[in-house]
Design a protein around this motif. Structure first.
Motif, short mmCIF file in Angstrom:
data_model
loop_
_atom_site.label_atom_id
_atom_site.label_comp_id
_atom_site.label_asym_id
_atom_site.label_seq_id
_atom_site.Cartn_x
_atom_site.Cartn_y
_atom_site.Cartn_z
N HIS A 1 0.83 -1.20 0.00
CA HIS A 1 0.00 0.00 0.00
C HIS A 1 0.87 1.25 0.00
CE1 HIS A 1 -3.98 -1.69 0.20
NE2 HIS A 1 -3.67 -2.45 1.26
N VAL A 2 1.93 1.24 0.79
CA VAL A 2 2.84 2.38 0.82
C VAL A 2 3.50 2.57 -0.54
CG1 VAL A 2 5.00 3.26 1.81
CG2 VAL A 2 3.27 2.23 3.30
N PHE A 3 3.90 1.46 -1.16
CA PHE A 3 4.52 1.53 -2.48
C PHE A 3 3.57 2.14 -3.50
CE2 PHE A 3 5.01 -0.44 -6.68
CZ PHE A 3 6.29 -0.04 -6.99
N TYR A 4 2.30 1.73 -3.45
CA TYR A 4 1.31 2.28 -4.40
C TYR A 4 1.12 3.77 -4.17
CZ TYR A 4 -3.08 3.16 -6.81
OH TYR A 4 -4.05 3.69 -7.62
N ASP A 5 0.97 4.17 -2.90
CA ASP A 5 0.69 5.57 -2.58
C ASP A 5 1.88 6.48 -2.82
OD1 ASP A 5 -1.90 4.91 -1.83
OD2 ASP A 5 -1.36 4.64 0.29
N VAL A 6 3.08 5.97 -2.56
CA VAL A 6 4.27 6.82 -2.57
C VAL A 6 5.05 6.73 -3.88
CG1 VAL A 6 6.48 7.26 -1.41
CG2 VAL A 6 4.47 6.69 -0.07
N VAL A 7 4.97 5.61 -4.57
CA VAL A 7 5.77 5.43 -5.79
C VAL A 7 4.89 5.23 -7.02
CG1 VAL A 7 7.53 4.03 -6.94
CG2 VAL A 7 7.71 4.47 -4.48
N PHE A 8 4.09 4.17 -7.05
CA PHE A 8 3.41 3.79 -8.28
C PHE A 8 2.42 4.86 -8.76
CE2 PHE A 8 0.17 1.74 -10.84
CZ PHE A 8 0.93 0.99 -11.72
N TYR A 9 1.52 5.28 -7.90
CA TYR A 9 0.50 6.24 -8.32
C TYR A 9 1.10 7.60 -8.69
CZ TYR A 9 -3.87 8.89 -8.37
OH TYR A 9 -4.93 9.69 -8.74
N PRO A 10 2.00 8.17 -7.86
CA PRO A 10 2.65 9.43 -8.28
C PRO A 10 3.43 9.27 -9.58
CG PRO A 10 2.99 9.07 -5.94
CD PRO A 10 2.40 7.81 -6.48
N TYR A 11 4.09 8.12 -9.75
CA TYR A 11 4.84 7.86 -10.99
C TYR A 11 3.89 7.84 -12.18
CZ TYR A 11 8.76 5.76 -13.61
OH TYR A 11 9.79 5.51 -14.48
N MET A 12 2.76 7.15 -12.05
CA MET A 12 1.80 7.02 -13.14
C MET A 12 1.22 8.37 -13.53
SD MET A 12 -1.55 4.53 -13.38
CE MET A 12 -2.32 5.30 -11.94
N ILE A 13 0.82 9.18 -12.54
CA ILE A 13 0.24 10.50 -12.82
C ILE A 13 1.32 11.46 -13.30
CG2 ILE A 13 -0.98 12.46 -11.83
CD1 ILE A 13 -2.69 9.94 -12.19
N GLY A 14 2.47 11.44 -12.62
CA GLY A 14 3.53 12.38 -12.96
C GLY A 14 4.19 12.11 -14.28
N GLY A 15 4.14 10.87 -14.78
CA GLY A 15 4.78 10.56 -16.05
C GLY A 15 4.00 11.04 -17.26
N ILE A 16 2.73 11.42 -17.07
CA ILE A 16 1.90 11.83 -18.21
C ILE A 16 2.45 13.10 -18.86
CG2 ILE A 16 -0.39 12.63 -18.90
CD1 ILE A 16 -1.56 10.83 -16.71
N LEU A 17 2.71 14.14 -18.06
CA LEU A 17 3.15 15.42 -18.62
C LEU A 17 4.52 15.33 -19.28
CD1 LEU A 17 2.52 18.38 -19.04
CD2 LEU A 17 3.44 18.86 -16.76
N PRO A 18 5.57 14.86 -18.58
CA PRO A 18 6.87 14.76 -19.27
C PRO A 18 6.85 13.75 -20.40
CG PRO A 18 6.99 13.77 -17.09
CD PRO A 18 5.68 14.48 -17.16
N GLY A 19 5.99 12.71 -20.30
CA GLY A 19 5.89 11.74 -21.38
C GLY A 19 5.31 12.36 -22.64
N ILE A 20 4.28 13.20 -22.49
CA ILE A 20 3.68 13.87 -23.65
C ILE A 20 4.66 14.85 -24.27
CG2 ILE A 20 1.91 15.54 -24.33
CD1 ILE A 20 0.00 14.18 -22.40
N VAL A 21 5.33 15.63 -23.42
CA VAL A 21 6.29 16.63 -23.92
C VAL A 21 7.42 15.95 -24.68
CG1 VAL A 21 7.98 18.38 -23.25
CG2 VAL A 21 5.74 18.33 -22.15
N THR A 22 8.03 14.92 -24.07
CA THR A 22 9.14 14.23 -24.73
C THR A 22 8.67 13.50 -25.98
OG1 THR A 22 10.10 13.88 -22.52
CG2 THR A 22 11.06 12.64 -24.34
N GLY A 23 7.47 12.90 -25.92
CA GLY A 23 6.93 12.22 -27.09
C GLY A 23 6.67 13.18 -28.25
#
Length: 217
Positions: free
Chosen positions: A152-174
């Protein structure tokens, strides 16, 4: 087997070549560039595939990047092979900056304080979450109690922020990859068509000269 290597590589060499391919990453990049140039689709379709592949590297779905990139390319009507090749933008040399950019953007968008006491390093979070998966899998067979707190900590602290945060730099770099790729592939395809046309014209003249009995120059 037809495709089996004759010289079986030691495990240490396999690991080394994962981080540093034979010939270096520059040679690997040239190979991917060569493969992209030779794809038969229009430049825009190939570039949409590259966008899908590059964007996918900013997602936390490790082990599924080919599937995610191929699906996204299909949705965008891009070239699926180009999407698969585009995922090589994510490699051992770029995954660390990609993860940092995605996580920090996710923390900023979700207003998460990454310096809170329960936050661990990424590697430690992966380690604790993997431990939870293993211990709880064993518990299903032994009847021992399960505890998913680390996951649960991994999902809240790493996975979910990574998934949401990767959208913007992913679109820009893409998008940067898309707009850089379109003119490069178009120029290459036009040059290749010109060379093929010149070769066919030379063959036609040679054939006409042979039929007419005129010696070639």
């Amino acid at each position: 087997m037809v495709f089996k290597r004759r010289d079986r590589r030691p495990f240490g060499r396999v690991v080394l070549e994962f981080f540093w391919p034979r010939g270096g990453w520059a040679r690997a990049a040239r190979y991917i560039q060569h493969r992209l140039h030779r794809l038969p689709d229009p430049p825009e379709k190939i570039a949409r595939g590259i966008f899908a592949g590059v964007f996918t590297t900013f997602t936390p779905f490790y082990g599924m990047h080919f599937f995610v990139a191929g699906t996204l390319a299909w949705i965008l009507r891009g070239n699926i092979i180009a999407a698969l090749l585009g995922t090589f933008f994510g490699n051992p040399l770029t995954y660390v900056p990609i993860a940092i950019a995605s996580l920090r953007t996710g923390y900023w968008l979700l207003d998460i304080n990454r310096h809170e006491p329960h936050h661990r390093s990424i590697l430690a979070s992966f380690s604790y979450a993997s431990g939870d998966l293993w211990e709880n899998t064993v518990a299903w067979f032994t009847g021992a109690p399960t505890n998913w707190s680390n996951l649960h900590v991994f999902y809240d602290v790493v996975f979910y922020p990574y998934m949401i945060g990767g959208i913007l730099p992913g679109i820009v770099t893409g998008l940067v990859a898309y707009y850089l790729t379109v003119p490069l592939i178009r120029a290459y395809q036009n040059r290749r068509k010109g060379a093929l046309k010149a070769k066919l014209e030379a063959l036609r003249k040679k054939k006409e000269q042979a039929e007419s009995g005129t010696p070639s120059e």
